[in-house]
Design a protein around this motif. Structure first.
Motif, PDB file in Angstrom:
ATOM      1  N   PHE A 225     -16.877   0.661  11.298  1.00 33.37           N
ATOM      2  CA  PHE A 225     -16.483  -0.222  10.371  1.00 33.37           C
ATOM      3  C   PHE A 225     -16.520  -0.565   9.120  1.00 33.37           C
ATOM      4  CE2 PHE A 225     -18.072  -4.710   9.999  1.00 33.37           C
ATOM      5  CZ  PHE A 225     -17.241  -5.749  10.244  1.00 33.37           C
ATOM      6  N   LEU A 226     -17.521   0.562   8.719  1.00 35.41           N
ATOM      7  CA  LEU A 226     -17.501   0.154   7.251  1.00 35.41           C
ATOM      8  C   LEU A 226     -16.386   1.121   6.175  1.00 35.41           C
ATOM      9  CD1 LEU A 226     -21.566   1.048   6.305  1.00 35.41           C
ATOM     10  CD2 LEU A 226     -19.721  -1.385   6.011  1.00 35.41           C
ATOM     11  N   LEU A 227     -15.793   2.380   7.285  1.00 34.82           N
ATOM     12  CA  LEU A 227     -14.465   2.844   6.149  1.00 34.82           C
ATOM     13  C   LEU A 227     -13.118   1.842   6.570  1.00 34.82           C
ATOM     14  CD1 LEU A 227     -15.604   6.685   7.835  1.00 34.82           C
ATOM     15  CD2 LEU A 227     -16.080   5.125   5.205  1.00 34.82           C
ATOM     16  N   THR A 228     -13.156   1.265   7.871  1.00 38.00           N
ATOM     17  CA  THR A 228     -11.929   0.000   8.297  1.00 38.00           C
ATOM     18  C   THR A 228     -12.115  -0.668   6.648  1.00 38.00           C
ATOM     19  OG1 THR A 228     -12.597   1.233   9.772  1.00 38.00           O
ATOM     20  CG2 THR A 228     -11.257  -1.104   9.919  1.00 38.00           C
ATOM     21  N   ILE A 229     -13.181  -1.408   6.256  1.00 42.21           N
ATOM     22  CA  ILE A 229     -13.165  -1.980   5.975  1.00 42.21           C
ATOM     23  C   ILE A 229     -13.000  -1.512   4.666  1.00 42.21           C
ATOM     24  CG2 ILE A 229     -15.204  -4.003   4.499  1.00 42.21           C
ATOM     25  CD1 ILE A 229     -16.317  -4.773   7.147  1.00 42.21           C
ATOM     26  N   LEU A 230     -13.459  -0.492   3.911  1.00 41.54           N
ATOM     27  CA  LEU A 230     -13.156   0.028   2.308  1.00 41.54           C
ATOM     28  C   LEU A 230     -11.669   0.028   2.583  1.00 41.54           C
ATOM     29  CD1 LEU A 230     -13.950   0.713  -0.546  1.00 41.54           C
ATOM     30  CD2 LEU A 230     -14.350   3.003   1.097  1.00 41.54           C
ATOM     31  N   PHE A 231     -10.798   0.247   3.907  1.00 39.92           N
ATOM     32  CA  PHE A 231      -9.644   0.300   3.988  1.00 39.92           C
ATOM     33  C   PHE A 231      -9.135  -0.610   3.785  1.00 39.92           C
ATOM     34  CE2 PHE A 231      -6.017   0.312   6.182  1.00 39.92           C
ATOM     35  CZ  PHE A 231      -5.343   1.057   5.471  1.00 39.92           C
ATOM     36  N   ALA A 232      -9.299  -1.294   3.847  1.00 39.44           N
ATOM     37  CA  ALA A 232      -8.847  -3.198   3.987  1.00 39.44           C
ATOM     38  C   ALA A 232      -8.785  -3.879   2.546  1.00 39.44           C
ATOM     39  CB  ALA A 232      -9.868  -4.589   4.790  1.00 39.44           C
ATOM     40  N   THR A 233      -9.783  -3.579   1.852  1.00 37.34           N
ATOM     41  CA  THR A 233     -10.164  -3.453   0.323  1.00 37.34           C
ATOM     42  C   THR A 233      -8.681  -3.504  -0.730  1.00 37.34           C
ATOM     43  OG1 THR A 233     -11.750  -1.919  -0.027  1.00 37.34           O
ATOM     44  CG2 THR A 233     -12.503  -4.256   0.507  1.00 37.34           C
ATOM     45  N   SER A 234      -8.218  -1.837  -0.184  1.00 36.93           N
ATOM     46  CA  SER A 234      -7.231  -1.389  -0.563  1.00 36.93           C
ATOM     47  C   SER A 234      -5.820  -1.879  -0.618  1.00 36.93           C
ATOM     48  CB  SER A 234      -7.452   0.429  -0.491  1.00 36.93           C
ATOM     49  OG  SER A 234      -6.905   0.376   0.404  1.00 36.93           O
ATOM     50  N   LEU A 235      -5.539  -2.841   0.128  1.00 37.48           N
ATOM     51  CA  LEU A 235      -4.639  -3.457   0.961  1.00 37.48           C
ATOM     52  C   LEU A 235      -4.040  -4.482  -0.267  1.00 37.48           C
ATOM     53  CD1 LEU A 235      -4.604  -3.240   4.810  1.00 37.48           C
ATOM     54  CD2 LEU A 235      -3.359  -1.863   3.472  1.00 37.48           C
ATOM     55  N   PRO A 236      -2.614  -4.064  -1.041  1.00 38.81           N
ATOM     56  CA  PRO A 236      -1.738  -5.324  -1.431  1.00 38.81           C
ATOM     57  C   PRO A 236      -2.443  -6.191  -1.721  1.00 38.81           C
ATOM     58  CG  PRO A 236      -0.453  -3.625  -1.755  1.00 38.81           C
ATOM     59  CD  PRO A 236      -2.183  -3.032  -0.384  1.00 38.81           C
TER      60      PRO A 236
ATOM     61  N   LEU B  45     -13.188 -11.548   2.427  1.00 38.10           N
ATOM     62  CA  LEU B  45     -14.345 -11.131   3.137  1.00 38.10           C
ATOM     63  C   LEU B  45     -14.996  -9.448   3.070  1.00 38.10           C
ATOM     64  CD1 LEU B  45     -16.327 -12.284   5.186  1.00 38.10           C
ATOM     65  CD2 LEU B  45     -14.599 -11.928   6.761  1.00 38.10           C
ATOM     66  N   PRO B  46     -13.434  -8.271   3.053  1.00 42.25           N
ATOM     67  CA  PRO B  46     -14.164  -7.124   3.099  1.00 42.25           C
ATOM     68  C   PRO B  46     -14.881  -6.572   1.914  1.00 42.25           C
ATOM     69  CG  PRO B  46     -11.913  -7.066   3.864  1.00 42.25           C
ATOM     70  CD  PRO B  46     -12.220  -8.922   3.632  1.00 42.25           C
TER      71      PRO B  46
END
Length: 291
Positions: A119-130, A163-164
């Motif tokens: 879940f945390l890795l998914t959130i981390l990936f979401a922060t990199s989306l422009p 939120l992420p």
């Protein structure tokens, strides 16, 4: 007894080493001064140009001080209504983000599960989306659910976009609160929600302040999201209305632009001043679980 390496150094080698350290320190100081100047020059231009009746792109001392630039922009259409819209959008989005981040970070911090790391890795990936990459499907979705050109829809998207990273920050700060304090409250009959509200969040006040300031600042300076999701001019925030100062054919009233920039920056500075004590408070919870 073996002699240390420093004992074998001659006075000349010591002077050479001292000179090298001084040169390195001087080079570092010069580099820091150059970086500080790079940040200070735009700020100096904004402050000086806001008081200059003949402001241009040069950083110069005004020929004469005047408040006419502020008088020209302090109107409901130019400043007051956009600032009110910005406060509603950013304040609502920040409040929603902080509440959701606290509720999401609490189980991640206090309970161990196999799903925590994915879940945390998914959130981390979401922060990199422009934002530009997801704005087209978001725009189509908002049109379908009738959230386009609404303040609440923009607030929801502001909160979702911040939120992420807010969850990551909140969890790291929440990990610093000793769990023993909650266990003592649970022994007295408190529920998890009560321990979160009455123990964890008050003790991690600096963390909540950091998340609040970070989210508010990121939303306050966001131009693209409200420009795409809001269509009515009366709902545009200050981050979008500042574009009106750039007229056709490159004609810009620099003095009024600088005056508006000073006013536009004021709410962020006020927020930082209000939470400055909380930011410097630290946690200092080590003694709470000893003895």
């Amino acid at each position: 007894m073996p002699r240390t390496l420093s004992n074998h150094r001659t006075p000349r080698s010591r002077r050479t080493l001292s000179n090298r350290r001084t040169a390195h320190r001087l080079a570092a100081d010069i580099g820091l001064l150059a970086v500080a100047a790079a940040f200070a020059l735009p700020l100096a231009w904004v402050l000086l140009s806001s008081l200059d009746p003949n402001a241009d792109l040069r950083v110069k001392v005004p020929d004469g001080l005047t408040l006419s630039n502020f008088d020209a922009v302090l109107t409901p259409d130019i400043t007051f209504t956009p600032l009110l819209n910005s406060l509603i959008l950013c304040g609502g989005g920040t409040l929603l983000t902080v509440v959701c981040a606290a509720l999401a970070a609490y189980p991640l911090s206090r309970f161990r599960s196999r799903l925590n790391r994915p879940f945390l890795l998914t959130i981390l990936f979401a922060t990199s989306l422009p934002i530009t990459a997801i704005m087209v499907p978001v725009y189509a979705l908002f049109v379908r659910v009738n959230l386009i050109d609404t303040m609440q829809g923009t607030i929801f998207f502001f909160a979702a976009s911040q939120l992420p990273f807010a969850i990551w920050l909140m969890k790291n700060f929440m990990d610093g609160v000793p769990k023993e304090l909650e266990e003592a409250a649970w022994t007295d009959g408190a529920s998890s929600s009560q321990s979160l509200l009455r123990i964890v969040l008050p003790l991690m006040g600096p963390g909540v302040a950091v998340v609040t300031v970070f989210c508010f600042v990121m939303m306050w300076g966001n131009f693209f999201v409200p420009f795409m999701l809001l269509l009515t001019p009366d709902q545009m925030p200050a981050a979008v209305s500042i574009n009106e100062f750039f007229g056709n054919r490159g004609m810009v009233v620099y003095g009024q632009l600088a005056a508006f920039s000073v006013i536009y920056s004021t709410p962020v500075l006020v927020l930082y001043v209000l939470v400055a004590r909380r930011l410097g408070g630290g946690f200092a919870l080590g003694g709470a679980v000893k003895g």
